[in-house]
Design an enzyme around this catalytic site. Structure first.
Site, PDB file in Angstrom:
ATOM      1  N   HIS A  58       0.867  -1.188   0.000  1.00 40.67           N
ATOM      2  CA  HIS A  58       0.000   0.000   0.000  1.00 40.67           C
ATOM      3  C   HIS A  58       0.899   1.232   0.000  1.00 40.67           C
ATOM      4  O   HIS A  58       1.670   1.436   0.940  1.00 40.67           O
ATOM      5  CB  HIS A  58      -0.896   0.017   1.246  1.00 40.67           C
ATOM      6  CG  HIS A  58      -1.806  -1.160   1.306  1.00 40.67           C
ATOM      7  ND1 HIS A  58      -3.068  -1.154   0.761  1.00 40.67           N
ATOM      8  CD2 HIS A  58      -1.626  -2.408   1.822  1.00 40.67           C
ATOM      9  CE1 HIS A  58      -3.634  -2.340   0.944  1.00 40.67           C
ATOM     10  NE2 HIS A  58      -2.781  -3.128   1.586  1.00 40.67           N
ATOM     11  N   ARG A  60      -0.467   4.446  -0.746  1.00 44.81           N
ATOM     12  CA  ARG A  60      -1.277   5.654  -0.507  1.00 44.81           C
ATOM     13  C   ARG A  60      -1.063   6.672  -1.626  1.00 44.81           C
ATOM     14  O   ARG A  60      -0.627   6.324  -2.712  1.00 44.81           O
ATOM     15  CB  ARG A  60      -0.974   6.261   0.877  1.00 44.81           C
ATOM     16  CG  ARG A  60      -0.981   5.270   2.033  1.00 44.81           C
ATOM     17  CD  ARG A  60      -2.249   4.472   2.146  1.00 44.81           C
ATOM     18  NE  ARG A  60      -2.290   3.705   3.396  1.00 44.81           N
ATOM     19  CZ  ARG A  60      -2.978   2.585   3.566  1.00 44.81           C
ATOM     20  NH1 ARG A  60      -3.662   2.058   2.561  1.00 44.81           N
ATOM     21  NH2 ARG A  60      -2.992   1.970   4.723  1.00 44.81           N
ATOM     22  N   ASN A  97      -6.537   0.337  -3.131  1.00 46.15           N
ATOM     23  CA  ASN A  97      -7.593   0.789  -2.205  1.00 46.15           C
ATOM     24  C   ASN A  97      -7.386   2.228  -1.750  1.00 46.15           C
ATOM     25  O   ASN A  97      -7.327   2.519  -0.565  1.00 46.15           O
ATOM     26  CB  ASN A  97      -7.719  -0.168  -1.002  1.00 46.15           C
ATOM     27  CG  ASN A  97      -6.482  -0.226  -0.132  1.00 46.15           C
ATOM     28  OD1 ASN A  97      -5.368  -0.008  -0.611  1.00 46.15           O
ATOM     29  ND2 ASN A  97      -6.648  -0.519   1.142  1.00 46.15           N
ATOM     30  N   LYS A 106      -7.765  -6.748  -7.719  1.00 49.75           N
ATOM     31  CA  LYS A 106      -7.847  -7.089  -6.298  1.00 49.75           C
ATOM     32  C   LYS A 106      -9.299  -7.241  -5.889  1.00 49.75           C
ATOM     33  O   LYS A 106     -10.123  -6.364  -6.140  1.00 49.75           O
ATOM     34  CB  LYS A 106      -7.183  -5.970  -5.478  1.00 49.75           C
ATOM     35  CG  LYS A 106      -7.232  -6.158  -3.973  1.00 49.75           C
ATOM     36  CD  LYS A 106      -6.314  -7.271  -3.508  1.00 49.75           C
ATOM     37  CE  LYS A 106      -6.521  -7.608  -2.038  1.00 49.75           C
ATOM     38  NZ  LYS A 106      -5.839  -6.704  -1.143  1.00 49.75           N
ATOM     39  N   LEU A 122      -5.229  -6.300   9.325  1.00 45.29           N
ATOM     40  CA  LEU A 122      -6.183  -7.318   8.876  1.00 45.29           C
ATOM     41  C   LEU A 122      -5.571  -8.079   7.714  1.00 45.29           C
ATOM     42  O   LEU A 122      -4.950  -7.454   6.862  1.00 45.29           O
ATOM     43  CB  LEU A 122      -7.496  -6.662   8.446  1.00 45.29           C
ATOM     44  CG  LEU A 122      -8.357  -6.161   9.623  1.00 45.29           C
ATOM     45  CD1 LEU A 122      -9.515  -5.320   9.129  1.00 45.29           C
ATOM     46  CD2 LEU A 122      -8.850  -7.332  10.473  1.00 45.29           C
ATOM     47  N   HIS A 125      -0.599   4.188   8.176  1.00 43.02           N
ATOM     48  CA  HIS A 125      -1.677   5.070   8.646  1.00 43.02           C
ATOM     49  C   HIS A 125      -1.047   6.104   9.570  1.00 43.02           C
ATOM     50  O   HIS A 125      -0.092   5.783  10.279  1.00 43.02           O
ATOM     51  CB  HIS A 125      -2.724   4.280   9.447  1.00 43.02           C
ATOM     52  CG  HIS A 125      -3.533   3.327   8.638  1.00 43.02           C
ATOM     53  ND1 HIS A 125      -4.651   3.711   7.936  1.00 43.02           N
ATOM     54  CD2 HIS A 125      -3.390   1.995   8.403  1.00 43.02           C
ATOM     55  CE1 HIS A 125      -5.162   2.661   7.310  1.00 43.02           C
ATOM     56  NE2 HIS A 125      -4.409   1.598   7.568  1.00 43.02           N
ATOM     57  N   ALA A 165      -6.642  -0.483  10.791  1.00 44.70           N
ATOM     58  CA  ALA A 165      -5.879  -1.713  10.573  1.00 44.70           C
ATOM     59  C   ALA A 165      -4.759  -1.455   9.590  1.00 44.70           C
ATOM     60  O   ALA A 165      -4.978  -0.830   8.553  1.00 44.70           O
ATOM     61  CB  ALA A 165      -6.807  -2.793  10.030  1.00 44.70           C
TER      62      ALA A 165
HETATM   63  C1  NCD Z   1      -4.698  -2.448   4.645  1.00 42.44           C
HETATM   64  C2  NCD Z   1      -4.762  -0.920   4.481  1.00 42.44           C
HETATM   65  O1  NCD Z   1      -4.594  -0.212   5.471  1.00 42.44           O
HETATM   66  O2  NCD Z   1      -4.961  -0.454   3.358  1.00 42.44           O
HETATM   67  N1  NCD Z   1      -4.775  -2.764   6.028  1.00 42.44           N
HETATM   68  C3  NCD Z   1      -4.339  -3.895   6.633  1.00 42.44           C
HETATM   69  O3  NCD Z   1      -4.577  -4.075   7.827  1.00 42.44           O
HETATM   70  N2  NCD Z   1      -3.654  -4.807   5.969  1.00 42.44           N
HETATM   71  C4  NCD Z   1      -5.771  -3.100   3.849  1.00 42.44           C
HETATM   72  C5  NCD Z   1      -5.578  -4.599   3.684  1.00 42.44           C
HETATM   73  O4  NCD Z   1      -4.680  -5.043   2.988  1.00 42.44           O
HETATM   74  O5  NCD Z   1      -6.351  -5.367   4.270  1.00 42.44           O
HETATM   75 ZN    ZN Z   2      -3.067  -5.081   1.993  1.00 42.94          ZN
END
Ligand code: NCD
Ligand code: ZN
Length: 349
Positions: free
Chosen positions: A16, A18, A42, A99, A219, A251, A263
């Protein structure tokens, strides 16, 4: 005792990055370690069209520091409404995968798929086009215990999906249980899995040691020790179906240290070092290059990287925090010491 480890430059098959100032804050970490990464779609709003994916790719490349070579491999976010024609467009533009987030399963998944049966025409087109399906494998049924959601997903969703689309290449992302490792190991050649460093290193006690520790919350959530051990066995075993995917998911610290904390664990600052730690503890450094640098490209049908990196056994302390746009980022293992360190710069191929 091995004190130095040279391997082909690895790739991150689940990342990720961002966007905007947050992207600018983290991109260099991944680019310093990996040659390529599968970039998760995402964002808010999610990346659902080829045009959006290509624009996002351009923003990622623009965010890289001068001189760092890094190839973002783009993905599309599946929704109930994705038009079938988008698959051919995406494939033609070099997009390798889509995805699947079950709607509501994780961060920014509200626009995800409500029922896999609704997107069967899209899956059919992906199977035909040779595009990979990347799956967040957790059911969203609130009646199911959060620690069981992955295992139940296999039975309820993955096995029927696999039967309906026998040739579709599926990556079961960030697996966290023995059930998932066993499922992937016995599945045919078109099924593989990514494993994160944190799921190899920690069990669910990490969430509660000395108080609730939100920076260990992701997660799918960390599981019991027996599951961690099964993942280590899968990652360090002979099977080429398991490969590296950090799921590094930054995050802002204030949103993790919160009554309803987000998460996602941030691991890109020390990804390869954290994995090396896990392989070293398992006495399996000889398997590290396969997991980190060879199995992923083979499954995706891409060449392995020719460049090499070197890791040295050297204790160093992980910084407590990194800047992150307007906030700050608390990396995994903040303030702790690690035993392996990536040498800066690349060794010649
Ligand atoms: C991911 C996110 O923050 O975009 N979070 C995570 O806990 N892994 C989303 C994901 O891959 O489930
Ligand atoms: Zn992920």
């Amino acid at each position: 005792m091995t004190d130095s480890l040279t391997l082909r430059r690895p790739d991150d098959w689940h990342l990720h990055l961002r966007d905007g100032a947050q992207l600018a804050a983290v991109a260099a970490h991944s680019a310093a370690q990996f040659a390529r990464a599968i970039v998760m779609p995402n964002l808010r709003p999610p990346v659902t069209t080829t045009a959006q994916a290509l624009a996002y790719k351009a923003r990622i490349l623009a965010a890289l520091p001068q001189g760092l070579k890094f190839e973002p491999l783009m993905t599309l976010y599946l929704t109930d409404a994705l038009p079938v024609q988008e698959i051919a467009r995406a494939r033609a533009a070099g997009i390798l995968a889509c995805k699947l987030y079950p709607a509501g399963a994780t961060t920014n998944s509200d626009a995800g798929v409500s029922d896999i049966r609704r997107i069967e025409p899209v899956l059919e087109a992906m199977q035909k086009a040779g595009m990979l399906l990347l799956v967040h494998g957790e059911v969203t049924d609130p009646e199911i215990d959060i620690f069981d959601r992955e295992a139940v997903f296999i039975e309820r969703q993955l096995i029927p999906l696999r039967q309906r689309f026998p040739e579709l290449k599926i990556v079961f992302e960030h697996i966290t249980t023995r059930e998932a490792a066993q499922y992937v190991a016995q599945a045919g050649p078109h099924t593989a899995a990514t494993i994160t460093a944190h799921h190899l290193l920690y069990n669910r006690n990490a969430l509660f040691t000395g108080g609730i520790r939100p920076h260990y919350y992701c997660l799918p959530v960390l599981k019991r020790e027996q599951h961690r051990q099964a993942l280590v066995q899968a990652a360090t075993g002979a099977s080429a179906k398991f490969f590296l995917g950090t799921d590094s998911a930054p995050h802002p610290a204030r949103l993790k240290e919160h009554a309803s904390g987000c998460a996602g664990c941030y691991t890109a600052h020390a990804a390869i070092e954290l994995y090396a730690e896990a392989f070293d503890r398992a006495g399996a450094l000889q398997r590290f290059e396969g997991f980190a640098s060879l199995h992923g490209p083979a499954f995706y049908g891409l060449p392995a990287n020719e460049e090499r990196i070197t890791l040295r056994r050297e204790r160093w302390s992980v910084p407590e925090r990194y800047p992150f746009g307007e906030g700050e980022l608390k990396p995994l293992a903040a303030g702790e010491s690690l035993n392996w360190r990536l040498e800066p710069g690349a060794a010649p191929a």
